[in-house]
Motif scaffolding. Structure first.
Motif, short mmCIF file in Angstrom:
data_model
loop_
_atom_site.label_atom_id
_atom_site.label_comp_id
_atom_site.label_asym_id
_atom_site.label_seq_id
_atom_site.Cartn_x
_atom_site.Cartn_y
_atom_site.Cartn_z
N VAL B 2 -1.96 -1.60 1.84
CA VAL B 2 -2.46 -1.66 0.46
C VAL B 2 -3.98 -1.77 0.48
O VAL B 2 -4.68 -1.13 -0.32
N ALA B 59 3.58 0.62 0.00
CA ALA B 59 2.15 0.43 -0.27
C ALA B 59 1.68 1.38 -1.37
O ALA B 59 0.92 0.98 -2.27
N GLU B 62 2.89 0.08 -4.58
CA GLU B 62 2.16 -1.12 -4.98
C GLU B 62 0.83 -0.77 -5.66
O GLU B 62 0.48 -1.37 -6.68
#
Lengths: 99, 149
Positions: B2, B59, B62
């Motif tokens: 991330v 990721a 997210e």
């Protein structure tokens, strides 16, 4: 014969469908390795910064870069963090098998 | 992961595009090609069984959830590497694909299939790869006041 990667060019075909026209775009490629994918699209972009923390791979890429891409492709053996001084500098970023 | 995507967000101009390419969890077959025919010897086995690829997917989800990027589209494609011999393929996998190996029973089947197919036979690994396109969304910096407030 050495290993032959993707002779059917499925990767660059999918790449082209995702990116569309690259004309005029400043491209950042993260995880360029030896430049296998880079050489396939770089001629169509305004400029490419291709990075990889693996400096051995970057050394191979420098040796194998097609001569006509000199001046259009910059290769650097660095990670993403080392580019933070260049915010908002790219129109297209490619995470090339590197996420 | 991330964090890397947050860094890419900072490096992209307004309305910039991120294209992510990474393998999927689909097992990669080991194939013997000869005379237009393909025989499957087995599959490549990964130490972490594709966990990293799921992490990459999560990721991306997210940073979309955080409002940094907007999803646009994705697809999968097949990426095939070819070698003339099993030994060449094994060496290449060792150099380029961390945590992946071809089990001994698959190697034995591949050798048998290549011997039966003759000198023109080639061996290949077929990966299923995911490619996704997301677009940068500009978000207020932490602590910044909204102009309408």
């Amino acid at each position: 014969m050495p290993i032959c990667f993707d002779p059917e060019e499925h990767e660059v075909a999918a790449f082209d469908r995702m990116t569309g026209d690259l004309a005029g775009l400043r491209v950042l490629e993260v995880g360029c390795g030896d430049g296998r994918l880079t050489w396939r699209y770089a001629r169509r972009a305004a400029g490419v910064l291709a990075i990889d923390p693996d400096r051995d791979a970057i050394a191979v890429a420098r040796e194998e870069m097609p001569p006509d891409l000199a001046g259009r492709v910059e290769l650097r053996g660095v990670g993403l963090e080392e580019l933070l001084a260049r915010p908002r500098s790219f129109d297209l970023a490619i995470m090339s098998w590197s996420l | 992961m991330v964090h890397a995507l947050q860094t890419v967000h900072a490096l992209l101009a307004a309305d910039g595009i991120l294209v992510d390419i990474h393998p999927s969890r689909v097992p990669a077959p080991v194939e013997v090609h000869a005379s237009g025919r393909i025989a499957i010897a087995g599959v490549v086995v990964e130490d972490e069984d594709g966990i990293e690829y799921d992490r990459a997917d999560r990721a991306l989800d997210e940073v979309v959830r955080l409002g940094l990027f907007g999803k646009e589209r994705h697809e999968t494609f097949e990426f095939v590497r070819y070698a003339d011999t099993l030994d060449e393929l094994l060496q290449n996998l060792a150099e380029t694909w961390e945590g992946a190996h071809i089990p001994e029973d698959t190697r034995a089947r591949a050798r048998t299939q290549m011997e039966a197919a003759g000198p023109a036979a080639r061996i290949a690994v077929r990966e299923t790869v995911r490619i996704a396109r997301v677009r940068k969304l500009d978000v207020p910096a932490p602590g910044a006041s909204h102009p309408g407030l």
